[in-house]
Scaffold this motif. Structure first.
Motif, PDB file in Angstrom:
ATOM      1  N   ASP A 182       0.809   4.049  -2.823  1.00 21.52           N
ATOM      2  CA  ASP A 182       0.567   5.446  -2.456  1.00 21.52           C
ATOM      3  C   ASP A 182       1.678   6.350  -2.996  1.00 21.52           C
ATOM      4  O   ASP A 182       1.407   7.476  -3.460  1.00 21.52           O
TER       5      ASP A 182
ATOM      6  N   GLU B  57       0.832  -1.207   0.000  1.00 22.86           N
ATOM      7  CA  GLU B  57       0.000   0.000   0.000  1.00 22.86           C
ATOM      8  C   GLU B  57       0.868   1.259   0.000  1.00 22.86           C
ATOM      9  O   GLU B  57       0.522   2.257  -0.646  1.00 22.86           O
TER      10      GLU B  57
ATOM     11  N   ARG C 139       1.037   6.834  -6.658  1.00 25.31           N
ATOM     12  CA  ARG C 139      -0.103   7.739  -6.849  1.00 25.31           C
ATOM     13  C   ARG C 139       0.309   9.197  -6.646  1.00 25.31           C
ATOM     14  O   ARG C 139      -0.133  10.093  -7.382  1.00 25.31           O
TER      15      ARG C 139
END
Length: 246
Positions: free
Chosen positions: A73, A69, A76
């Motif tokens: 992230d 994750e 992103r």
């Protein structure tokens, strides 16, 4: 040794009490609940070990998912930043083209990372299911153990109560018999599997179940009523009554 025939007969009453006490002691040691508790202890130990391993698997996957994750992230955030720079449009064409290529690569990287994350989450669900199943079995084993302990305690209490009652009945009976006779009986009982006196019935020793014959039968039959007669085979005291068939 001499002893009143009635005292000899009462040895059978003493023997009956001692036999019951021995049976109660055997029951105490061989209660089915004891074997069941041993089995449950092994099961709980095994399930506890499995639970630790299953929890480690879940924790490892949680750590891997959290790491994945963070990577997603990070990608992103870079995508958002590059998209803002691209949308601003104030950079030279060459830099804008480079940003477009980077955005394409980042989207592909994001997709790959998310696919891995989905796979990890699926594995985590399976690992959690395994852990839940182990915890359910472990909880049930502990419930079974508690119920079995209750049954064991109830059975032991019943045995103890009966043993105390029998021991209470034995004491005055033994005290009322000739001490020398009781001493002999106890010594024989210690070395003869708990049986110190037995009824002669239908011409057989009640201890070893061997039929009296020949000179041995004559010996027992002709012995005075107050003579304490012992079996030549098993050495137990043979109590003679009208049932002896001699």
């Amino acid at each position: 040794m001499k002893a009143d025939p009635e005292d000899q007969r009462r040895l059978l009453d003493l023997q009956a009490i001692d036999t019951t006490l021995a049976q109660l002691a055997h029951r105490r040691k061989t209660l089915p609940e004891l074997a069941e508790l041993d089995r449950l202890a092994r099961e709980i130990s095994s399930q506890s070990d499995e639970r630790v391993r299953a929890q480690v698997d879940v924790d490892d996957l949680d750590r891997d998912i959290a790491k994945q994750e963070r990577e997603v992230d990070t990608v992103r955030q870079r995508l958002t930043k590059d998209q803002q720079r691209l949308d601003d449009g104030r950079l030279p064409a060459r830099e804008l083209t480079a940003i477009e290529h980077e955005i394409t690569a980042l989207k592909r990287r994001q997709s790959d990372l998310e696919d891995v994350e989905i796979e990890l989450m699926e594995r985590r669900d399976q690992a959690q299911g395994t852990l839940d199943g182990i915890e359910q079995r472990l909880a049930q084993a502990r419930v079974d153990r508690e119920a079995t302990e209750t049954r064991r305690d109830e059975a032991l209490a019943e045995i103890t109560k009966e043993a105390e009652w029998k021991a209470g009945a034995r004491k005055p009976l033994a005290a009322d018999l000739p001490a020398e006779l009781v001493t002999l009986y106890d010594k024989i009982r210690e070395v003869s599997g708990g049986l110190g006196a037995a009824l002669v019935q239908h011409g057989r020793c009640g201890g070893c179940r061997i039929e009296l014959a020949g000179a041995d039968r004559v010996r027992v039959k002709s012995a005075p009523a107050d003579e304490v007669v012992r079996c030549e085979e098993c050495r137990r005291i043979m109590v003679r009554t009208s049932e002896s068939g001699l």
